[in-house]
Design an enzyme around this catalytic site. Structure first.
Site, PDB file in Angstrom:
ATOM      1  CB  CYS A   2     -34.625  43.343 138.594  1.00 59.96           C
ATOM      2  SG  CYS A   2     -36.256  43.659 137.700  1.00 59.96           S
ATOM      3  CG  HIS A  48     -34.074  38.520 136.736  1.00 59.30           C
ATOM      4  ND1 HIS A  48     -33.901  38.791 138.046  1.00 59.30           N
ATOM      5  CD2 HIS A  48     -35.161  39.282 136.389  1.00 59.30           C
ATOM      6  CE1 HIS A  48     -34.803  39.973 138.651  1.00 59.30           C
ATOM      7  NE2 HIS A  48     -35.666  40.042 137.642  1.00 59.30           N
ATOM      8  CD  GLU A  92     -31.104  36.819 138.966  1.00 52.73           C
ATOM      9  OE1 GLU A  92     -30.201  37.393 138.084  1.00 52.73           O
ATOM     10  OE2 GLU A  92     -32.099  37.271 139.431  1.00 52.73           O
TER      11      GLU A  92
HETATM   12  N1  GLN Z   1     -41.089  45.533 139.763  1.00 51.39           N
HETATM   13  C1  GLN Z   1     -40.301  45.258 140.939  1.00 51.39           C
HETATM   14  C2  GLN Z   1     -39.842  46.703 141.694  1.00 51.39           C
HETATM   15  O1  GLN Z   1     -40.336  47.425 141.134  1.00 51.39           O
HETATM   16  C3  GLN Z   1     -38.743  44.571 140.401  1.00 51.39           C
HETATM   17  C4  GLN Z   1     -38.983  43.424 139.517  1.00 51.39           C
HETATM   18  C5  GLN Z   1     -37.795  42.371 139.646  1.00 51.39           C
HETATM   19  O2  GLN Z   1     -36.827  42.605 140.439  1.00 51.39           O
HETATM   20  N2  GLN Z   1     -37.726  41.350 139.081  1.00 51.39           N
HETATM   21  O3  GLN Z   1     -39.119  46.432 142.609  1.00 51.39           O
END
Ligand code: GLN
Length: 192
Positions: A78, A169, A171
Site C-alpha cells: 500500500c 494488506h 499482514e
Molecule cells: N492512502 C495512503 C497513502 O497514500 C496509503 C494507505 C495505506 O497504506 N493503507 O499513503
C-alpha cells in the site's frame, strides 16, 4: 536470515508478527545504517507522504534506493508500494522509482470505502483474501514488471526483479503466503 521492517511509520508491527510466525527473525529498521543489518526490507502501509518526509530527513531514502539498485529485496504494501513506484498521481510526490509502475493514490475511495476481495495470485493454489484500505491503483506498468494478481483489470500485486509490491494488506489476515513468497525472494538473493 533477518527481515527488516521499516518502522518509520505505519502498520509495521503486523508485518513483524507475520514474519515471526514463519519462524524468521525480524528487525525494526529506522535509521539508514540499520539497512546493513538485514537481508531484505518490508515497507508497510500507512501514509506515504509522512514516510517519505521522515525517510528523507535521515538519508534513509537515498541509502535504500542504492541498496535496492544493488539487488537488495524489498516488499512494499500500500503506502510502501507508493514509495517504491516510478510515478505517483493524486497528488504527485517524490518516490524511489525502483519499480516501473504508475500509481494513483487513494484510487479506491476514502477510508470508509475499505473492502476485501478474494483474488487469484499467480502460482498460489487457492484464492487469497486481499484487504484494501484507501488503496493506490496501478494504472500502468512497464515490460519488466510481472503482474501477479489483478482486481478489475488493474494489477494489485507486481514484481520487478528484487522489488515486490501489493496494493492490499496481507499482514491484516492470517494467510502468510505473500510473506512466504517474499521470504523466497530474500533466500534467492542470499544464495546468489
Ligand atoms: N492512502 C495512503 C497513502 O497514500 C496509503 C494507505 C495505506 O497504506 N493503507 O499513503
Amino acid at each position: 536470515m533477518v527481515i527488516g521492517v521499516s518502522g518509520v511509520q505505519g502498520d509495521f508491527r503486523e508485518h513483524k508478527w507475520m514474519i515471526e510466525k514463519l519462524g524468521i527473525e525480524t528487525f525494526v529498521v529506522k535509521l539508514p545504517e540499520d539497512l546493513d543489518k538485514v537481508d531484505g526490507l518490508i515497507i508497510p502501509g500507512g501514509e506515504s507522504t509522512a514516510m517519505i518526509r521522515i525517510m528523507k530527513m535521515t538519508c534513509f531514502f537515498e541509502k535504500l534506493r542504492e541498496k535496492i539498485e544493488g539487488g537488495f529485496p524489498v516488499y512494499g504494501t500500500c503506502a510502501g508500494l507508493i514509495i517504491l513506484a516510478r510515478e505517483i498521481e493524486n497528488y504527485p510526490q517524490e518516490s524511489l522509482g525502483v519499480i516501473d509502475i504508475k500509481v494513483v493514490r487513494n484510487a479506491y475511495g476514502r477510508q470508509v470505502d475499505s473492502f476485501d476481495e478474494m483474488i487469484e495470485i499467480k502460482g498460489f493454489d487457492k484464492p487469497f483474501k486481499a484487504v484494501f484500505i484507501r488503496a493506490p491503483r496501478v494504472e500502468q506498468y512497464g515490460p519488466d514488471v510481472e503482474a501477479l494478481a489483478f482486481l478489475n483489470n488493474s494489477p494489485v500485486m507486481c514484481r520487478q526483479k528484487n522489488v515486490l509490491v501489493t496494493s492490499f494488506h496481507p499482514e491484516l489476515t492470517d494467510d502468510t503466503r505473500v510473506h512466504e513468497y517474499f521470504l523466497n525472494m530474500v533466500k534467492e538473493y542470499k544464495v546468489n
